[in-house]
Design an enzyme around this catalytic site. Structure first.
Site, PDB file in Angstrom:
ATOM      1  N   ARG A  12     -14.809   9.771  35.972  1.00  0.00           N
ATOM      2  CA  ARG A  12     -15.987   9.167  35.323  1.00  0.00           C
ATOM      3  C   ARG A  12     -15.561   8.340  34.108  1.00  0.00           C
ATOM      4  O   ARG A  12     -15.629   7.123  34.110  1.00  0.00           O
ATOM      5  CB  ARG A  12     -16.979  10.266  34.912  1.00  0.00           C
ATOM      6  CG  ARG A  12     -18.389   9.755  34.592  1.00  0.00           C
ATOM      7  CD  ARG A  12     -18.544   9.138  33.233  1.00  0.00           C
ATOM      8  NE  ARG A  12     -18.209  10.074  32.159  1.00  0.00           N
ATOM      9  CZ  ARG A  12     -18.048   9.712  30.890  1.00  0.00           C
ATOM     10  NH1 ARG A  12     -18.196   8.449  30.535  1.00  0.00           N
ATOM     11  NH2 ARG A  12     -17.716  10.599  29.971  1.00  0.00           N
ATOM     12  N   HIS A 206     -13.854  16.865  23.317  1.00  0.00           N
ATOM     13  CA  HIS A 206     -13.494  15.652  24.065  1.00  0.00           C
ATOM     14  C   HIS A 206     -12.795  14.734  23.060  1.00  0.00           C
ATOM     15  O   HIS A 206     -13.448  14.093  22.250  1.00  0.00           O
ATOM     16  CB  HIS A 206     -14.769  15.006  24.628  1.00  0.00           C
ATOM     17  CG  HIS A 206     -14.516  13.752  25.397  1.00  0.00           C
ATOM     18  ND1 HIS A 206     -14.633  13.678  26.765  1.00  0.00           N
ATOM     19  CD2 HIS A 206     -14.142  12.508  25.002  1.00  0.00           C
ATOM     20  CE1 HIS A 206     -14.357  12.452  27.173  1.00  0.00           C
ATOM     21  NE2 HIS A 206     -14.058  11.720  26.114  1.00  0.00           N
ATOM     22  N   HIS A 208      -9.706  11.886  21.862  1.00  0.00           N
ATOM     23  CA  HIS A 208      -8.995  10.688  22.311  1.00  0.00           C
ATOM     24  C   HIS A 208      -7.654  10.555  21.603  1.00  0.00           C
ATOM     25  O   HIS A 208      -7.441  11.125  20.537  1.00  0.00           O
ATOM     26  CB  HIS A 208      -9.851   9.445  22.056  1.00  0.00           C
ATOM     27  CG  HIS A 208     -10.921   9.233  23.080  1.00  0.00           C
ATOM     28  ND1 HIS A 208     -11.593   8.056  23.235  1.00  0.00           N
ATOM     29  CD2 HIS A 208     -11.440  10.071  24.023  1.00  0.00           C
ATOM     30  CE1 HIS A 208     -12.470   8.155  24.227  1.00  0.00           C
ATOM     31  NE2 HIS A 208     -12.409   9.367  24.718  1.00  0.00           N
ATOM     32  N   CYS A 239     -14.037   4.359  25.794  1.00  0.00           N
ATOM     33  CA  CYS A 239     -15.470   4.058  25.813  1.00  0.00           C
ATOM     34  C   CYS A 239     -15.654   2.551  25.773  1.00  0.00           C
ATOM     35  O   CYS A 239     -15.239   1.906  24.829  1.00  0.00           O
ATOM     36  CB  CYS A 239     -16.192   4.704  24.642  1.00  0.00           C
ATOM     37  SG  CYS A 239     -17.933   4.273  24.602  1.00  0.00           S
ATOM     38  N   ASN A 248      -8.251   8.366  26.521  1.00  0.00           N
ATOM     39  CA  ASN A 248      -8.537   9.797  26.560  1.00  0.00           C
ATOM     40  C   ASN A 248      -7.226  10.566  26.438  1.00  0.00           C
ATOM     41  O   ASN A 248      -6.149  10.049  26.738  1.00  0.00           O
ATOM     42  CB  ASN A 248      -9.192  10.148  27.895  1.00  0.00           C
ATOM     43  CG  ASN A 248     -10.641   9.715  27.949  1.00  0.00           C
ATOM     44  OD1 ASN A 248     -11.446  10.154  27.138  1.00  0.00           O
ATOM     45  ND2 ASN A 248     -10.971   8.839  28.881  1.00  0.00           N
TER      46      ASN A 248
HETATM   47 ZN    ZN Z   1     -13.394   9.787  26.484  1.00  0.00          ZN
END
Ligand code: ZN
Length: 305
Positions: A12, A206, A208, A239, A248
């Site tokens: 995703r 989450h 980065h 993003c 990421n």
């Molecule tokens: Zn991310």
């Protein structure tokens, strides 16, 4: 038993950020390879209008494939009630809703204020309680550590938003460093405050690697009790609405860090590294990152148990 949950977001978060569209059959083969490596939660796509994200227009089909993989929690991102309806129809096990801590990012990303997103979350929760109460509902608070559009995001606002989201029906609320601005001290502080505010509803990290602090930030989160981490194979993605943001945390490197520390992840590193071939086959022109795959496993490396 895994001591941490590694949630793979590449199909995703990764695929939405690259220009090329991976063919459905390649997506399914990649997800199968990730599952074979031991990953037990995968964010397989998002339910947004195909005109906005043509790369993910086939998410319903990908969900149907992923549901066949035993023991896998199939996760999809939904921005609103309509998306949630499509996701539940496709048969996801868990919904994830992005809510920006930064008002500027929220307007740029979904053209909604934070307050409107809290209302959207309430509507999504009502829908799943009505038609699929077994389905999980998590929120990732994006730009929780800073925003490329507005700069600093006050920590009090992040925590207040998380409290509103917990009250609006989310099972779990995690924090996302969407723009790669976090540092370990900040990560420790904010996750500690999050747990203090909403207890067991505190969710995943989450993080980065935009400025090279991805793993340091994951470790900082682990040290204050976070046990669920998003990561992306090959570091794919970032993003698209945060100018300059990319990267990421690389799943392979994160799994190596935990396993080398003696913290079981449930993921088999050689098989995870092998899964990169499935990613490469589907996106031959995309750079794929990762220091552990480049260097190889150290002599005598053993998985944690
Ligand atoms: Zn991310």
């Amino acid at each position: 038993m895994p001591a941490v949950l590694i949630s793979e977001v590449g199909p995703r978060d990764g695929l939405q950020s690259v220009k090329a569209t991976m063919a459905t059959a390649h997506k399914c083969a990649w997800i199968t390879a990730l599952h074979a490596a031991g990953l037990r939660e995968i964010e397989v796509g998002s339910f947004v209008p195909a005109a906005l994200l043509p790369q993910l227009a086939d998410t319903a089909e990908v969900v149907r494939h992923a549901r066949l993989l035993p023991g896998l929690t199939v996760l999809a991102l939904v921005p609103n009630r309509r998306g949630a309806e499509a996701a539940l129809q496709a048969g996801v096990h868990k919904l994830t809703v992005p809510v920006s801590a930064s008002e500027a990012h929220s307007m740029a990303n979904v053209r909604r204020t934070r307050a409107q997103m809290v209302e959207a979350l309430r509507a999504i929760d009502a829908l799943r309680r009505e038609i699929a109460p077994q389905v999980g509902l998590e929120v990732g608070v994006s730009t929780a550590f800073g925003c490329t559009l507005q700069g600093a995001v006050p920590e009090d606002e992040v925590i207040a938003l998380a409290e509103q989201l917990a009250a609006a029906g989310a099972d779990e609320i995690g924090l996302s460093d969407t723009t790669g601005m976090a540092n370990p001290a900040q990560v420790k502080r904010l996750f500690t405050r999050l747990r203090g505010a909403i207890g067991d509803q505190a969710g995943a990290a989450h993080l980065h690697n935009t400025r090279g602090l991805g793993l340091a930030n994951c470790l900082a989160a682990y040290e204050v009790g976070v046990r669920a981490f998003d990561a992306s194979q090959g570091g794919l993605g970032g993003c698209p609405y945060a100018p300059g943001a990319s990267g990421n945390v690389v799943t392979e490197d994160l799994v190596f860090m935990f396993e080398a520390m003696g913290v079981p992840t449930g993921v088999d590193l050689p098989r995870l590294i092998a899964a990169r071939e499935a990613l490469r086959a589907g996106l031959p022109d995309e750079p794929i990152h990762g220091m552990t795959p480049e260097a190889g496993l150290p002599l005598g490396f053993q998985s944690a148990r």
